[in-house]
Design an enzyme around this catalytic site. Structure first.
Site, PDB file in Angstrom:
ATOM      1  N   ASP A  84     -20.903  16.303  23.949  1.00 27.09           N
ATOM      2  CA  ASP A  84     -20.162  17.510  24.308  1.00 27.09           C
ATOM      3  C   ASP A  84     -21.047  18.746  24.404  1.00 27.09           C
ATOM      4  O   ASP A  84     -22.217  18.737  23.985  1.00 27.09           O
ATOM      5  CB  ASP A  84     -19.028  17.747  23.290  1.00 27.09           C
ATOM      6  CG  ASP A  84     -19.437  17.412  21.848  1.00 27.09           C
ATOM      7  OD1 ASP A  84     -20.644  17.500  21.537  1.00 27.09           O
ATOM      8  OD2 ASP A  84     -18.572  17.052  21.055  1.00 27.09           O
ATOM      9  N   ASN A 142     -10.276  17.047  11.034  1.00 25.95           N
ATOM     10  CA  ASN A 142      -8.969  16.647  11.575  1.00 25.95           C
ATOM     11  C   ASN A 142      -9.050  15.301  12.307  1.00 25.95           C
ATOM     12  O   ASN A 142      -8.124  14.907  12.998  1.00 25.95           O
ATOM     13  CB  ASN A 142      -8.423  17.728  12.520  1.00 25.95           C
ATOM     14  CG  ASN A 142      -9.326  17.964  13.727  1.00 25.95           C
ATOM     15  OD1 ASN A 142     -10.317  17.271  13.912  1.00 25.95           O
ATOM     16  ND2 ASN A 142      -8.981  18.939  14.553  1.00 25.95           N
TER      17      ASN A 142
HETATM   18  C1  F6R Z   1     -20.528  17.214  17.870  1.00 27.94           C
HETATM   19  C2  F6R Z   1     -19.264  16.503  17.814  1.00 27.94           C
HETATM   20  C3  F6R Z   1     -18.282  16.713  16.704  1.00 27.94           C
HETATM   21  C4  F6R Z   1     -18.925  16.724  15.319  1.00 27.94           C
HETATM   22  C5  F6R Z   1     -17.868  17.021  14.245  1.00 27.94           C
HETATM   23  C6  F6R Z   1     -18.469  17.059  12.858  1.00 27.94           C
HETATM   24  O1  F6R Z   1     -21.265  16.812  18.991  1.00 27.94           O
HETATM   25  O2  F6R Z   1     -19.017  15.752  18.698  1.00 27.94           O
HETATM   26  O3  F6R Z   1     -17.318  15.698  16.755  1.00 27.94           O
HETATM   27  O4  F6R Z   1     -19.526  15.489  15.076  1.00 27.94           O
HETATM   28  O5  F6R Z   1     -17.261  18.249  14.528  1.00 27.94           O
HETATM   29  O6  F6R Z   1     -19.338  18.139  12.771  1.00 27.94           O
HETATM   30  P1  F6R Z   1     -20.290  18.297  11.508  1.00 27.94           P
HETATM   31  O7  F6R Z   1     -21.245  17.192  11.544  1.00 27.94           O
HETATM   32  O8  F6R Z   1     -20.958  19.637  11.726  1.00 27.94           O
HETATM   33  O9  F6R Z   1     -19.393  18.272  10.309  1.00 27.94           O
END
Ligand code: F6R
Length: 234
Positions: free
Chosen positions: A67, A136
């Protein structure tokens, strides 16, 4: 589904990096699906260390990221392109032209989503997809919904995701409210999936892995994938 419980973020990162490196050893020209955020930083540090030691070679590897935020230039330190360049790509022997992310600055997000979808398809999808998970249950930026998304698309981020992401933004910096993300369909097409989840993700991991499969908890769909390794921190 394999579940590996580790005792620390460092151990989780070493285990995940080992799986990514093994994928590259098995298929030097593989496509790695990559994630951003805090969860994979340690994994990337370990891959850099392995690359420096000559244990893994990225010269033929291609990468597709999950993303990108809408509205951020690639030179903006908060953009995922910038994050990937600094955190991994510029520190390993990968050809930058083999690394792909959506363009967050595209005028038309729907057109850009189509373009990135075609790009991912042209590469044949990811041989191995690395994932983090949101509080979530989102994977990529596929937020809880009434249906599972299929292709790359623009997603409106939920307030809880915007709040979670804001911890990485400085005072006065606007946290993006939309992103272009691979769909659940793209993620499920990966040959292998490695999901990393720190100690703060215990509750959502429990719900996603042992609760009902529902788009209200997007990561629950991983229960249906044939080759998933989840690495957690106890
Ligand atoms: C990022 C992504 C998100 C993160 C998720 C967890 O490319 O696709 O799904 O993996 O928001 O983020 P962190 O690792 O910062 O807790």
């Amino acid at each position: 589904m394999r579940i590996i419980q580790t005792n620390s973020y460092e151990e989780m990162s070493v285990r995940a990096a080992g799986l990514l490196a093994a994928q590259v050893l098995l298929k030097p020209g593989c496509v790695l699906g990559l994630a951003t955020g805090s969860s994979p930083v340690g994994t990337y540090q370990e891959l850099i260390r392995m690359c420096e030691k000559g244990l893994v070679d990225f010269t033929q590897v291609k990468t597709v990221n999950l993303d990108e935020y809408c509205g951020l230039e690639s030179t903006n330190p908060q953009s995922y392109r910038y994050f990937m360049n600094k955190t991994l790509f510029e520190q390993i022997n990968i050809d930058l032209s083999n690394t792909y992310l959506p363009d967050g600055m595209a005028q038309d997000a729907a057109e850009e989503s189509k373009r990135y979808q075609a790009q991912v398809e042209k590469l044949g999808g990811a041989d191995l997809q690395l994932l983090g998970i949101g509080q979530n249950g989102h994977i990529g930026f596929n937020e809880p919904n009434d249906f599972f998304t299929r292709d790359v698309h623009e997603e409106k981020l939920t307030q809880s995701t915007i709040n979670a992401n804001s911890r990485l933004f400085g005072e006065g910096e606007t946290v993006p409210t939309t992103a272009i993300t691979m769909g659940i369909g793209n993620i499920m097409k990966a040959g292998k999936i490695v999901l990393i989840a720190g100690a703060d993700k215990k509750d959502i991991i429990e719900e996603a892995l042992y609760g009902p499969v529902t788009p209200k908890v997007p990561a629950s769909v991983l229960q249906l994938h044939k080759d998933v390794t989840v690495i957690t921190v106890q």
